[in-house]
Design a protein around this motif. Structure first.
Motif, mmCIF file in Angstrom:
data_model
loop_
_atom_site.group_PDB
_atom_site.id
_atom_site.type_symbol
_atom_site.label_atom_id
_atom_site.label_comp_id
_atom_site.label_asym_id
_atom_site.label_seq_id
_atom_site.Cartn_x
_atom_site.Cartn_y
_atom_site.Cartn_z
ATOM 1 N N GLU A 211 0.831 -1.197 0.000
ATOM 2 C CA GLU A 211 0.000 0.000 0.000
ATOM 3 C C GLU A 211 0.875 1.260 0.000
ATOM 4 O OE1 GLU A 211 -3.368 2.551 0.181
ATOM 5 O OE2 GLU A 211 -2.987 0.518 -0.576
ATOM 6 N N ILE A 212 1.991 1.233 0.721
ATOM 7 C CA ILE A 212 2.942 2.352 0.715
ATOM 8 C C ILE A 212 3.478 2.576 -0.693
ATOM 9 C CG2 ILE A 212 5.254 3.040 1.483
ATOM 10 C CD1 ILE A 212 4.543 1.590 4.167
ATOM 11 N N VAL A 213 3.887 1.492 -1.328
ATOM 12 C CA VAL A 213 4.428 1.603 -2.692
ATOM 13 C C VAL A 213 3.367 2.151 -3.635
ATOM 14 C CG1 VAL A 213 5.323 0.292 -4.647
ATOM 15 C CG2 VAL A 213 6.161 -0.194 -2.331
ATOM 16 N N ARG A 214 2.122 1.704 -3.479
ATOM 17 C CA ARG A 214 1.048 2.206 -4.344
ATOM 18 C C ARG A 214 0.873 3.709 -4.177
ATOM 19 N NH1 ARG A 214 -3.793 3.989 -4.331
ATOM 20 N NH2 ARG A 214 -3.981 3.886 -2.059
ATOM 21 N N LYS A 215 0.868 4.187 -2.933
ATOM 22 C CA LYS A 215 0.693 5.622 -2.682
ATOM 23 C C LYS A 215 1.850 6.430 -3.265
ATOM 24 C CE LYS A 215 -2.067 5.407 1.582
ATOM 25 N NZ LYS A 215 -2.092 5.755 3.032
ATOM 26 N N ILE A 216 3.059 5.938 -3.096
ATOM 27 C CA ILE A 216 4.223 6.696 -3.589
ATOM 28 C C ILE A 216 4.261 6.698 -5.113
ATOM 29 C CG2 ILE A 216 6.746 6.762 -3.662
ATOM 30 C CD1 ILE A 216 6.754 5.726 -0.801
ATOM 31 N N LYS A 217 3.894 5.572 -5.725
ATOM 32 C CA LYS A 217 3.933 5.514 -7.192
ATOM 33 C C LYS A 217 2.887 6.426 -7.820
ATOM 34 C CE LYS A 217 6.357 1.356 -8.440
ATOM 35 N NZ LYS A 217 6.410 0.256 -9.401
ATOM 36 N N ASP A 229 17.115 5.661 -2.488
ATOM 37 C CA ASP A 229 18.067 5.920 -1.411
ATOM 38 C C ASP A 229 17.299 6.327 -0.154
ATOM 39 O OD1 ASP A 229 19.991 7.876 0.185
ATOM 40 O OD2 ASP A 229 21.249 6.575 -1.051
ATOM 41 N N VAL A 230 17.845 5.964 1.010
ATOM 42 C CA VAL A 230 17.185 6.306 2.266
ATOM 43 C C VAL A 230 16.998 7.812 2.413
ATOM 44 C CG1 VAL A 230 19.341 6.376 3.599
ATOM 45 C CG2 VAL A 230 17.171 5.805 4.743
ATOM 46 N N LEU A 231 17.896 8.612 1.809
ATOM 47 C CA LEU A 231 17.796 10.067 1.915
ATOM 48 C C LEU A 231 16.620 10.624 1.117
ATOM 49 C CD1 LEU A 231 21.597 10.983 1.659
ATOM 50 C CD2 LEU A 231 20.178 10.817 3.719
ATOM 51 N N GLU A 232 16.097 9.854 0.174
ATOM 52 C CA GLU A 232 14.975 10.312 -0.642
ATOM 53 C C GLU A 232 13.627 10.122 0.052
ATOM 54 O OE1 GLU A 232 15.076 8.682 -4.645
ATOM 55 O OE2 GLU A 232 17.220 8.321 -4.436
ATOM 56 N N LEU A 233 13.620 9.379 1.157
ATOM 57 C CA LEU A 233 12.336 9.032 1.776
ATOM 58 C C LEU A 233 11.608 10.242 2.342
ATOM 59 C CD1 LEU A 233 13.218 5.665 3.571
ATOM 60 C CD2 LEU A 233 12.399 6.052 1.233
ATOM 61 N N LEU A 248 8.210 2.044 6.017
ATOM 62 C CA LEU A 248 9.019 2.252 4.817
ATOM 63 C C LEU A 248 10.493 2.429 5.185
ATOM 64 C CD1 LEU A 248 9.357 2.715 1.791
ATOM 65 C CD2 LEU A 248 8.750 5.132 2.167
ATOM 66 N N GLU A 249 10.766 3.246 6.197
ATOM 67 C CA GLU A 249 12.148 3.464 6.608
ATOM 68 C C GLU A 249 12.796 2.162 7.088
ATOM 69 O OE1 GLU A 249 11.801 6.480 9.561
ATOM 70 O OE2 GLU A 249 11.190 8.023 8.119
ATOM 71 N N SER A 253 15.962 0.418 5.341
ATOM 72 C CA SER A 253 17.125 0.211 6.208
ATOM 73 C C SER A 253 17.541 -1.258 6.221
ATOM 74 C CB SER A 253 16.806 0.678 7.629
ATOM 75 O OG SER A 253 17.863 0.368 8.510
ATOM 76 N N ASN A 254 16.575 -2.165 6.305
ATOM 77 C CA ASN A 254 16.901 -3.595 6.285
ATOM 78 C C ASN A 254 17.544 -3.994 4.962
ATOM 79 O OD1 ASN A 254 15.981 -4.059 8.869
ATOM 80 N ND2 ASN A 254 13.934 -4.700 8.222
ATOM 81 N N ARG A 255 17.076 -3.425 3.874
ATOM 82 C CA ARG A 255 17.691 -3.669 2.562
ATOM 83 C C ARG A 255 19.165 -3.262 2.584
ATOM 84 N NH1 ARG A 255 16.460 0.807 -1.647
ATOM 85 N NH2 ARG A 255 18.099 1.702 -0.325
#
Length: 358
Positions: A211-217, A229-233, A248-249, A253-255
């Motif tokens: 759902e997070i990915v859907r909202k961001i896309k 990149d983590v800085l883009e979040l 999401l963070e 981060s785990n990635r």
């Protein structure tokens, strides 16, 4: 014919918990606790499976057509059906006994080890045995356990148990597996003895990230969990709730922790302290962002660290089940510390994949 003995290990997920079903990489290790099947042909076409560890017995007749499932997760029949699809034929039944020392329903892939063992056992007793690589057995195990029943879950369990040792697995854009050979010391597996609900947690976390990915896309069609990149979040904070931002963070981060861990594990001179620190940071994310740990597992981990472990994390989908600690040189003391917190502790090492035993 003489008795055939096939065994397959359980596994721990070193890095990448709750990443594989998102198409992100994982690093997993097979452990020296195994499911073992011993048996041989019958004169008829009946299958008799004795399961003394759980005081059960399964029986069914083989058919040249796919068998009908009689219960949820009917893995003995689904494995047979998958082998039929792949061209295996069986004119004789089998009788066997299944034993294991992998904690059940605790995040150490006992079901995947069972399915891989059963597939390996059956294919060797087929009319014209066509032996497959360990990776191919892992692929069939995923088909029999996940795809046949339309369940959520990635491919880590099946490949790590079938292939063995330590593997780095990428599933997108295609399956790529690197067999790592780190010189790892002892781990201690701690079973919290708390029941877990794998499907509920998998569904909550997986659906939450999707759902997070859907909202961001909807804002940025180019967004990808693989490359962002983590800085883009920060750019996406206004479009997400507080809990979604945290999830999401934690996922990103785990990635990144996994990428760093891969370098550590590939190093000729393995940095055990750094590895332990990465495990601790991974657990912090899983506890706070994915929210899959429990107070008891957190106490077990704290006790393990105080007893000399270099690091550790919850293992598996979470909500109960197991944790593990990396404890070279201190495994005995760490096991005792975990048991003082009410867990069952097992000293474990990395082990080989599915095999025929002498």
């Amino acid at each position: 014919m003489s008795q055939l003995i096939v065994s397959t290990p359980g596994r721990i997920c070193l890095f990448g918990e709750h990443l594989d079903y998102l198409g992100l990489p994982v690093i997993a290790a097979a452990i020296n606790r195994r499911i073992r099947i011993t048996g041989s042909h019958r004169a008829d076409r009946k299958v008799v499976i004795n399961l003394p560890d759980v005081n059960e017995r399964e029986e069914f007749e083989l058919s040249d057509a796919s068998l009908v499932y009689t219960k949820p997760r009917d893995y003995f029949r689904s494995s047979y059906n998958v082998l039929l699809k792949h061209g295996y034929r069986f004119s004789k039944g089998v009788e066997c006994e299944v034993h294991g020392n992998i904690p059940i329903n605790s995040g150490t892939s006992s079901s995947s080890a069972l399915v891989a063992s059963w597939l390996h056992f059956l294919m060797r007793l087929s009319d014209r045995p066509r032996l497959l690589s360990r990776q191919e057995i892992g692929n069939l195990a995923n088909e029999a356990e996940v795809l046949e029943f339309g369940e959520p879950g990635g491919m880590m369990d099946h490949y790590s148990t079938a292939i063995g040792d330590v593997i780095y697995l990428e599933s997108e854009p295609r399956i790529e597996i690197e067999e790592l050979r780190p010189k790892l010391g002892a781990f201690v597996l701690g079973d919290s003895l708390e029941a877990k609900d794998t499907l509920d947690i998998l569904g909550r976390v997986r659906n939450g990230v999707n759902e997070i990915v859907r909202k961001i896309k909807a804002v940025n069609p180019e967004f990808s969990l693989h490359t962002t990149d983590v800085l883009e979040l920060d750019d996406y904070r206004p479009f997400l709730s507080g809990g979604e931002n945290t999830l999401l963070e934690g996922t990103v981060s785990n990635r990144d922790l996994l990428r760093e861990a891969r370098q550590v594990l590939e190093s000729a001179d393995l940095d055990h302290i750094r590895l332990g620190n990465l495990l601790n940071r991974h657990h912090t994310n899983l506890r706070d962002a994915q929210r899959i740990s429990t107070p008891k597992i957190d106490r077990m981990l704290e006790a393990a660290l105080n007893a000399g472990a270099l690091g550790g994390k919850i293992n598996g989908s979470g909500g109960g089940g197991c944790m593990f600690a990396y404890a070279p040189g201190h495994a005995g003391a760490v096991a005792e510390a975990i048991e003082r917190q009410g867990g069952a502790a097992y000293i474990i090492r990395v082990d080989e994949g599915t095999k025929v035993e002498e």
